[in-house]
Scaffold this motif. Structure first.
Motif, PDB file in Angstrom:
ATOM      1  N   TRP A 208       0.824  -1.213   0.074  1.00  0.00           N
ATOM      2  CA  TRP A 208       0.072  -0.015   0.016  1.00  0.00           C
ATOM      3  C   TRP A 208       0.814   1.159   0.015  1.00  0.00           C
ATOM      4  O   TRP A 208       0.722   2.219  -0.684  1.00  0.00           O
ATOM      5  CB  TRP A 208      -0.835   0.029   1.154  1.00  0.00           C
TER       6      TRP A 208
ATOM      7  N   THR B  89       3.954   1.840  -1.268  1.00  0.00           N
ATOM      8  CA  THR B  89       4.335   2.172  -2.492  1.00  0.00           C
ATOM      9  C   THR B  89       3.203   2.502  -3.538  1.00  0.00           C
ATOM     10  O   THR B  89       3.590   3.993  -4.033  1.00  0.00           O
ATOM     11  CB  THR B  89       5.086   1.163  -3.011  1.00  0.00           C
ATOM     12  N   GLN B  90       2.303   1.931  -3.435  1.00  0.00           N
ATOM     13  CA  GLN B  90       1.113   2.352  -4.083  1.00  0.00           C
ATOM     14  C   GLN B  90       0.607   3.812  -4.218  1.00  0.00           C
ATOM     15  O   GLN B  90       0.317   4.613  -5.034  1.00  0.00           O
ATOM     16  CB  GLN B  90      -0.072   1.351  -4.008  1.00  0.00           C
TER      17      GLN B  90
ATOM     18  N   ARG C 234       2.894   6.551  -5.030  1.00  0.00           N
ATOM     19  CA  ARG C 234       3.123   6.628  -6.560  1.00  0.00           C
ATOM     20  C   ARG C 234       1.678   7.547  -7.225  1.00  0.00           C
ATOM     21  O   ARG C 234       1.768   8.047  -8.090  1.00  0.00           O
ATOM     22  CB  ARG C 234       3.361   5.342  -7.150  1.00  0.00           C
ATOM     23  N   HIS C 235       0.488   6.916  -6.551  1.00  0.00           N
ATOM     24  CA  HIS C 235      -0.468   7.266  -7.422  1.00  0.00           C
ATOM     25  C   HIS C 235      -1.673   8.321  -6.736  1.00  0.00           C
ATOM     26  O   HIS C 235      -2.608   8.683  -7.241  1.00  0.00           O
ATOM     27  CB  HIS C 235      -1.371   5.867  -7.759  1.00  0.00           C
TER      28      HIS C 235
END
Length: 131
Positions: free
Chosen positions: A33, A35-36, A39-40
Motif C-alpha cells: 500500500w 508504494t502504491q 506513486r498514485h
C-alpha cells in the motif's frame, strides 16, 4: 477514545492489508500500500487510537482538479462511531487545500447513507464499465 487523523501518515502495510480484508470481506492480501499510494495518490488519511491504526482512506487524483475517495475502511469494532466520516472529512479538507475542485466517490448501495448523509456527498449521474 481519542481518534487522531493524519494526512499522508506513516503506516505498516500489514495493518492496512488487515483493515482492507476486514472491511471488504476477503482474505488478507500482501499489497504494498505504501508504494502504491506514494506513486498514485494525492494523499491518504490514517485514523489512530492511541497509536493503533483504526481507519484509512486513500485519495487518488487525476493530477488536476478531480480527487477520488477510495478504500474507506474502519476496524470492525470501531464502525458507526464517526471514524469513517472523520476520515472523509479530513480527505475533503486536504483535497480542497490541494486545489481540487471535485471529490468523487463510488460505493455499494448499503453505503448510500454514510456517503450522502454522514459525509455530504450528493448523488450525480455517472457511468461505469466492468472490466
Amino acid at each position: 477514545m481519542t481518534i487522531t487523523y493524519e494526512w499522508r501518515g506513516g503506516f505498516d502495510n500489514v495493518d492496512v492489508n488487515a483493515l482492507h480484508a476486514e472491511g471488504f470481506n476477503h482474505p488478507t492480501a500482501d499489497i504494498d500500500w505504501l508504494t502504491q499510494v506514494r506513486r498514485h495518490s494525492l494523499g491518504w488519511v490514517c485514523a489512530r487510537d492511541d497509536g493503533d491504526l483504526v481507519g484509512f482512506v486513500n485519495v487518488a487524483w487525476d493530477g488536476g482538479v478531480h480527487a477520488f475517495v477510495l478504500d474507506t475502511m474502519v476496524a470492525g469494532g470501531r464502525r458507526r462511531s464517526g471514524i469513517g466520516a472523520g476520515l472523509v472529512a479530513e480527505a475533503t479538507r486536504r483535497a480542497r487545500a490541494a486545489g481540487c475542485e471535485w471529490l468523487h466517490v463510488d460505493f455499494d448501495d448499503d453505503l448510500r447513507s454514510f456517503y450522502f448523509d454522514a459525509c455530504g456527498f450528493e448523488p450525480t449521474p455517472a457511468g461505469l464499465i466492468a472490466l
